[in-house]
Design an enzyme around this catalytic site. Structure first.
Site, PDB file in Angstrom:
ATOM      1  N   GLU A   1     -48.203 -23.294  -8.756  1.00 20.37           N
ATOM      2  CA  GLU A   1     -47.805 -22.024  -8.142  1.00 20.37           C
ATOM      3  C   GLU A   1     -49.069 -21.474  -7.514  1.00 20.37           C
ATOM      4  OE1 GLU A   1     -47.287 -18.773  -7.188  1.00 20.37           O
ATOM      5  OE2 GLU A   1     -46.909 -17.977  -9.209  1.00 20.37           O
TER       6      GLU A   1
ATOM      7  N   GLU B   1     -55.515 -15.375   2.628  1.00 23.25           N
ATOM      8  CA  GLU B   1     -54.846 -14.617   1.572  1.00 23.25           C
ATOM      9  C   GLU B   1     -55.803 -13.493   1.185  1.00 23.25           C
ATOM     10  OE1 GLU B   1     -54.185 -16.634  -2.198  1.00 23.25           O
ATOM     11  OE2 GLU B   1     -52.357 -15.463  -2.491  1.00 23.25           O
TER      12      GLU B   1
ATOM     13  N   LYS C   1     -54.977 -22.990 -21.090  1.00 25.02           N
ATOM     14  CA  LYS C   1     -56.290 -22.429 -20.772  1.00 25.02           C
ATOM     15  C   LYS C   1     -56.093 -21.206 -19.894  1.00 25.02           C
ATOM     16  CE  LYS C   1     -59.028 -22.673 -17.545  1.00 25.02           C
ATOM     17  NZ  LYS C   1     -59.335 -21.216 -17.556  1.00 25.02           N
TER      18      LYS C   1
ATOM     19  N   CYS D   1     -49.796 -13.199  -5.730  1.00 27.19           N
ATOM     20  CA  CYS D   1     -49.595 -14.252  -4.728  1.00 27.19           C
ATOM     21  C   CYS D   1     -48.388 -13.943  -3.857  1.00 27.19           C
ATOM     22  CB  CYS D   1     -49.473 -15.607  -5.390  1.00 27.19           C
ATOM     23  SG  CYS D   1     -48.346 -15.577  -6.763  1.00 27.19           S
TER      24      CYS D   1
HETATM   25  P1  ADP Z   1     -58.086 -16.801  -8.590  1.00 26.19           P
HETATM   26  O1  ADP Z   1     -58.665 -16.922  -7.213  1.00 26.19           O
HETATM   27  O2  ADP Z   1     -56.804 -16.082  -8.676  1.00 26.19           O
HETATM   28  O3  ADP Z   1     -59.078 -16.448  -9.649  1.00 26.19           O
HETATM   29  P2  ADP Z   1     -58.345 -19.460  -9.403  1.00 26.19           P
HETATM   30  O4  ADP Z   1     -57.546 -20.562  -8.863  1.00 26.19           O
HETATM   31  O5  ADP Z   1     -59.806 -19.397  -9.121  1.00 26.19           O
HETATM   32  O6  ADP Z   1     -57.587 -18.190  -8.916  1.00 26.19           O
HETATM   33  O7  ADP Z   1     -58.185 -19.327 -10.968  1.00 26.19           O
HETATM   34  C1  ADP Z   1     -56.963 -19.507 -11.620  1.00 26.19           C
HETATM   35  C2  ADP Z   1     -57.188 -20.251 -12.911  1.00 26.19           C
HETATM   36  O8  ADP Z   1     -57.767 -21.497 -12.604  1.00 26.19           O
HETATM   37  C3  ADP Z   1     -58.137 -19.569 -13.877  1.00 26.19           C
HETATM   38  O9  ADP Z   1     -57.681 -19.839 -15.210  1.00 26.19           O
HETATM   39  C4  ADP Z   1     -59.426 -20.275 -13.627  1.00 26.19           C
HETATM   40  O10 ADP Z   1     -60.254 -20.241 -14.768  1.00 26.19           O
HETATM   41  C5  ADP Z   1     -58.920 -21.675 -13.389  1.00 26.19           C
HETATM   42  N1  ADP Z   1     -59.842 -22.539 -12.651  1.00 26.19           N
HETATM   43  C6  ADP Z   1     -60.669 -22.207 -11.637  1.00 26.19           C
HETATM   44  N2  ADP Z   1     -61.362 -23.284 -11.235  1.00 26.19           N
HETATM   45  C7  ADP Z   1     -60.947 -24.325 -12.004  1.00 26.19           C
HETATM   46  C8  ADP Z   1     -61.272 -25.719 -12.080  1.00 26.19           C
HETATM   47  N3  ADP Z   1     -62.157 -26.279 -11.278  1.00 26.19           N
HETATM   48  N4  ADP Z   1     -60.632 -26.473 -13.005  1.00 26.19           N
HETATM   49  C9  ADP Z   1     -59.711 -25.932 -13.801  1.00 26.19           C
HETATM   50  N5  ADP Z   1     -59.363 -24.646 -13.787  1.00 26.19           N
HETATM   51  C10 ADP Z   1     -59.971 -23.843 -12.903  1.00 26.19           C
END
Ligand code: ADP
Length: 482
Positions: A254, A385, A179, A288
């Site tokens: 990560e 961050e 995903k 990161c």
């Molecule tokens: P960033 O702050 O870099 O956007 P996130 O952790 O929000 O990092 O997003 C990284 C990935 O995690 C993306 O693919 C996002 O769609 C996914 N993501 C965010 N929230 C969720 C969740 N609750 N469950 C699964 N995947 C998630």
């Protein structure tokens, strides 16, 4: 210039079991440099996610039976195809994510290097023979693929973060349901298309685009998925670890970082400036491993700030597709506003603004490269961050004190320092509580090294000879009656 819909690698539907599947819903994908809609992408339903997982399970049973050499050759073909299509992939990446085209070209080559590397490592997943504990007994250890892998990836490296996970998984015989981030789906779908051309069998590599919460929850809770690999924020990582607990999945995470860059009094200041420019402003500060806090010895503070400011003033900001652009927009307006809030709060708490400090005149999601001075360790900015082009500069006078300050964070991903004293280089390298320490260089990543963090920056390592461990399980075979 920014139209990617006519490109042969452009796909806008989830890829499940070797097919591009229609969806009831779609979502728009935005070019962050112009705020214009690039296209819309299909949103897989939870039912489609379940189907993808079932197909991946079926495909796993035959994929794991293939020889390492066979998987190696397919991965090598994938690598060749990616490099042949480097420009097209880079264009898709720049348009959906915003980074300068040259950086996008670099990311494609970097991502591909993991596929090349793991095509080689596929053949080296060795086991062991353990000296026996009884005369009529022998112990063997073999490494086997963990099973169906769920992978969730972010938008900041829409190609490379995928390659780093899928390559080792496929190399050892796992199948994958990926995903990708919904803001950068096209890079992922283009990779899937090239994977098919390379000969990855249907069901071995599936891509489900759509709602992160729903699809993520399915990947984490579905018992068929035996491993979850994630790159993204620490807060989302924690949620996913909890969601994986009920089915006791193997996880690798990560997560976020808060990288210090320490410039000691004996450092080559010009070199330190040049390297910190890279580790701070690369990807507009959205990695990161980006430098998050700069600690400069008080005896060279003025020289450093003056040279660093000159370098920052020279950065060319613009649309990533324009020649010469060194810094593109942030991923979206919300990200830009979040960065601005961090700067405003720091100034309120006593920081002085040396450069920047506001949204860029180009508008949209652009933010001015910013330098802050007069910072104290107890300010919020030392803990957060930043994920943007903001460089906070702290001063220090004592080696142990700066090590303590550098370690004063819940994160532990990348750290950097600059010195020419070999004794200090050893001491400081050993004392920094980080998964990665880079001495006299602002770049530390390649397919040959183990990339990953400690503390709340995560678990697991991507790349290197250790990179297959996250996708294998150890089996002990006891043989008696010999
Ligand atoms: P960033 O702050 O870099 O956007 P996130 O952790 O929000 O990092 O997003 C990284 C990935 O995690 C993306 O693919 C996002 O769609 C996914 N993501 C965010 N929230 C969720 C969740 N609750 N469950 C699964 N995947 C998630």
């Amino acid at each position: 210039m920014s139209d990617i819909k006519n490109l042969s690698l452009f796909r806008d539907l989830p890829y499940i079991n070797g097919k591009w599947v229609d969806c009831a819903k779609t979502v728009d994908v935005i070019n962050p440099a112009s705020d214009s809609v690039i296209g819309s992408v299909g949103c897989a339903s939870v039912q489609q996610a379940k189907e993808a997982i079932l197909c991946a399970e079926q495909a796993f049973y035959s994929w794991r039976e293939t020889t390492a050499k066979n998987r190696s050759l397919i991965l090598r073909r994938w690598y060749d195809l990616i490099m042949k299509n480097q420009k097209q992939l880079a264009k898709i990446l720049t348009v959906e994510m915003g980074k300068p085209f040259d950086d996008a070209m670099g990311e494609i080559a970097y991502g591909a290097s993991f596929i090349e590397w793991f095509s080689e490592e596929a053949k080296r997943v060795y086991g062991d023979v353990i000296p026996s504990y009884a005369t009529n007994q022998r112990s063997l250890v073999i490494k086997q693929p963990v099973g169906v892998v769920g992978a969730i990836t972010p938008w900041n490296f829409p190609n490379a973060m995928i390659a780093r996970k899928i390559a080792p998984a496929l190399a050892v015989g796992c199948s994958v349901v990926l995903k990708p981030a919904i803001s950068t789906p096209y890079s992922a779908l283009a990779l899937a298309q090239l994977g098919e051309q390379a000969g990855i069998p249907a069901g071995v590599f599936n891509v489900i685009t759509g709602d992160a919460n729903k699809l993520g929850a399915e990947l984490c809770s579905n018992p068929i998925v035996r491993k979850l690999t994630f790159t993204g924020s620490t807060s989302v990582g924690k949620t996913l670890i909890k969601q994986c607990a009920d089915t006791v999945k193997k996880v690798s995470m990560e997560l976020g970082g808060n990288a210090p860059s320490i410039v000691f009094e004996d450092a080559d200041v010009d070199h330190a400036v040049q390297e910190i420019m890279i580790s701070k402003f690369r990807n507009s500060g959205q990695t990161c491993v980006c430098t998050n806090r700069i600690y400069v010895h008080e005896s060279i503070l003025d020289e450093f700030v003056s040279k660093f400011s000159d370098a920052v003033k020279g950065l060319k900001i613009g649309n990533g597709m324009e020649k010469g652009t060194q810094q593109g927009p942030l991923i979206n307006k919300k990200a830009m506003k979040d960065v601005h809030k961090i700067v405003k709060d720091a100034v309120k708490q006593g920081a002085s603004l040396v450069l920047g400090g506001k949204s860029h005149s180009l508008g949209h999601s652009f933010y001015e490269p910013t330098i802050l001075c007069d910072l104290k360790q107890d300010m919020d900015i030392a803990k957060q961050e930043i994920f943007g082009p903001v460089a906070p500069i702290f001063s220090f006078s004592d080696e142990q004190d700066v090590i303590n300050k550098a370690n004063d964070t819940e994160y532990g991903l990348a750290s950097y320092f600059y010195s020419r004293d070999i004794g200090k280089i050893w001491r400081v390298s050993e004392k920094l509580d980080y998964g990665m320490v880079s001495v006299n260089s602002g770049i530390l990543s390649s397919e040959t090294i183990p990339f990953g963090g400690v503390k709340q920056s995560g678990t697991g390592r991507e790349g290197s000879k250790y990179g297959t461990d996250d996708y294998t399980v150890i089996k002990h075979i006891n043989m008696s009656g010999i």
